[in-house]
Design a protein around this motif. Structure first.
Motif, PDB file in Angstrom:
ATOM      1  N   GLU A  62       0.845  -1.210   0.000  1.00 45.94           N
ATOM      2  CA  GLU A  62       0.000   0.000   0.000  1.00 45.94           C
ATOM      3  C   GLU A  62       0.875   1.253   0.000  1.00 45.94           C
ATOM      4  OE1 GLU A  62      -3.487   0.419  -0.240  1.00 45.94           O
ATOM      5  OE2 GLU A  62      -3.258  -1.666  -0.857  1.00 45.94           O
ATOM      6  N   PHE A  63       1.968   1.212   0.743  1.00 44.53           N
ATOM      7  CA  PHE A  63       2.913   2.337   0.747  1.00 44.53           C
ATOM      8  C   PHE A  63       3.556   2.491  -0.629  1.00 44.53           C
ATOM      9  CE2 PHE A  63       7.263   4.005   2.003  1.00 44.53           C
ATOM     10  CZ  PHE A  63       6.848   5.312   2.186  1.00 44.53           C
ATOM     11  N   GLN A  75      -1.050   5.211   5.880  1.00 47.93           N
ATOM     12  CA  GLN A  75      -1.578   5.022   7.231  1.00 47.93           C
ATOM     13  C   GLN A  75      -3.106   5.146   7.237  1.00 47.93           C
ATOM     14  OE1 GLN A  75       0.813   8.116   9.208  1.00 47.93           O
ATOM     15  NE2 GLN A  75       1.656   6.536  10.544  1.00 47.93           N
ATOM     16  N   ALA A  76      -3.613   6.216   6.634  1.00 49.64           N
ATOM     17  CA  ALA A  76      -5.061   6.463   6.614  1.00 49.64           C
ATOM     18  C   ALA A  76      -5.808   5.347   5.880  1.00 49.64           C
ATOM     19  CB  ALA A  76      -5.349   7.814   5.962  1.00 49.64           C
ATOM     20  N   THR A  77      -5.274   4.933   4.744  1.00 51.74           N
ATOM     21  CA  THR A  77      -5.915   3.885   3.935  1.00 51.74           C
ATOM     22  C   THR A  77      -5.974   2.558   4.685  1.00 51.74           C
ATOM     23  OG1 THR A  77      -5.132   4.913   1.889  1.00 51.74           O
ATOM     24  CG2 THR A  77      -5.786   2.600   1.748  1.00 51.74           C
ATOM     25  N   VAL A  78      -4.852   2.163   5.257  1.00 57.04           N
ATOM     26  CA  VAL A  78      -4.766   0.865   5.949  1.00 57.04           C
ATOM     27  C   VAL A  78      -5.623   0.870   7.218  1.00 57.04           C
ATOM     28  CG1 VAL A  78      -3.230  -0.750   7.138  1.00 57.04           C
ATOM     29  CG2 VAL A  78      -2.527   0.257   4.953  1.00 57.04           C
ATOM     30  N   ILE A  79      -5.551   1.946   7.998  1.00 50.97           N
ATOM     31  CA  ILE A  79      -6.350   2.024   9.233  1.00 50.97           C
ATOM     32  C   ILE A  79      -7.837   1.960   8.910  1.00 50.97           C
ATOM     33  CG2 ILE A  79      -7.044   3.557  11.125  1.00 50.97           C
ATOM     34  CD1 ILE A  79      -4.065   4.488  11.208  1.00 50.97           C
ATOM     35  N   HIS A  80      -8.255   2.684   7.894  1.00 51.18           N
ATOM     36  CA  HIS A  80      -9.672   2.665   7.500  1.00 51.18           C
ATOM     37  C   HIS A  80     -10.083   1.263   7.072  1.00 51.18           C
ATOM     38  CE1 HIS A  80     -13.177   3.293   4.820  1.00 51.18           C
ATOM     39  NE2 HIS A  80     -13.483   4.240   5.703  1.00 51.18           N
ATOM     40  N   PHE A  81      -9.249   0.611   6.286  1.00 51.91           N
ATOM     41  CA  PHE A  81      -9.544  -0.743   5.814  1.00 51.91           C
ATOM     42  C   PHE A  81      -9.653  -1.714   6.993  1.00 51.91           C
ATOM     43  CE2 PHE A  81      -8.009  -4.953   4.393  1.00 51.91           C
ATOM     44  CZ  PHE A  81      -8.995  -5.246   3.466  1.00 51.91           C
TER      45      PHE A  81
END
Length: 315
Positions: A173-174, A192-198
């Motif tokens: 993702e990074f 960070q935002a994408t993974v945490i939301h997922f």
């Protein structure tokens, strides 16, 4: 996007080759005698520019992806490598992790690929993270749910515990943000935002597993002092160290040398960091003399071109 594949894969292989001669050396030893260029001999008594199983397995994955996505074929390529048929630097295997060896043994017995990787908490070496980079080029246009499922499948061939899968997922993702041309720190924040939301909205792991990644996902891993960054063969250490080295450097060479000179699992930290730095800084930023010394560089470049034509076709 020209040469993105070459930058990433050659970046990985060169980081790996820089680390091979000093694998298992301590940080203190490398402070006294730091790696500054390609070296010969050392830990594995190999010629300069020799890469390890990290690159071999990444190249096997890349080779398989040239013909589309097929986990059975990826597993077969790993088995062919283990039998010294393909993608060794000098015709023999000189380095392999315990979990990967066990998984390949299962592959040889005809067990389904996604059932071959270890599933216990002790099966979280860095063996799937070190080779996962080529998958980026295949999954780049998929939705996040598909990306995760495919990453899980490919990691699970050798490492099926959710912690190893999550490490691969965070890394790719990074890299996806980096490949899309976002700045270094902005890419990190977006990942960070994408993974945490997922993870918050997709029940794929326990809170305890999410907490393992707090330093990467909730904090800024680059702000930690070097003595709080470990560089062992544990998947979480490898991911943290590689992100730390990349975020705290200003060129490809600075990033990979920082990674290798952390000591311990030098080839893998170098490989994982080298993949990110290669894609971010571009092929032209990789020192030409290091490329010149890389074993089988022409074969690797040819494979990269084939993979690039497959997933970045010229319209």
């Amino acid at each position: 996007m020209k040469n993105t594949v070459k930058a990433g894969i050659l970046g990985l292989c060169i980081g790996d080759a820089l680390g091979v001669p000093v694998e298992f050396r301590s940080r203190e030893q490398l402070r006294r005698s730091p790696v500054t260029k390609m070296r010969a001999l050392g830990t594995h008594h190999q010629p300069a520019g020799t890469w390890s199983d990290d690159s071999s397995l990444a190249l096997c994955l890349a080779d398989s992806l040239c013909n589309g996505y097929d986990p059975e074929n990826i597993a077969l390529k790993f088995l062919q490598w283990y039998n010294a048929e393909i993608w060794t630097p000098h015709g023999r295997v000189f380095d392999i992790g315990i979990a990967t060896r066990q998984a390949i043994h299962k592959i040889s017995k005809g067990i389904a690929p996604q059932l071959c990787g270890g599933t216990s908490e002790y099966d979280n070496g860095n063996g799937s993270l070190m080779r996962i980079l080529p998958l980026l080029f295949y999954i780049k246009n998929f939705k996040i749910e598909q990306r995760f499922d495919i990453i899980k499948e490919v990691s699970s061939i050798t490492h099926a515990h959710i912690r190893s899968v999550l490490a691969c997922f965070i890394y790719l993702e990074f890299l996806l943000e980096i490949m899309n041309g976002t700045g270094k720190n902005e890419s990190y924040k977006k990942m960070q935002a994408t993974v945490i939301h997922f993870l918050d909205y997709t029940p794929i792991c326990s809170q305890n597993e999410m907490d393992q990644f707090e330093r990467i996902l909730k904090n800024n891993i680059s702000s930690y002092p070097e003595d709080e960054i470990k560089s062992s063969g544990y998947v979480l250490h490898s991911l943290e160290a590689s992100l730390w080295c990349f975020l705290n450097s200003e060129s490809y060479s600075e990033a990979v040398l920082k990674a290798v000179n952390l000591g311990e699992d030098t080839d893998t930290t170098g490989a994982i960091t080298g993949g990110i730095a290669g894609i971010y800084y571009g092929f032209g930023n990789i020192p030409q003399d290091w490329i010149a010394e890389l074993v089988r560089k022409d074969d690797i470049a040819e494979l990269c071109e084939k993979l690039e034509n497959k997933y970045f076709p010229i319209v």
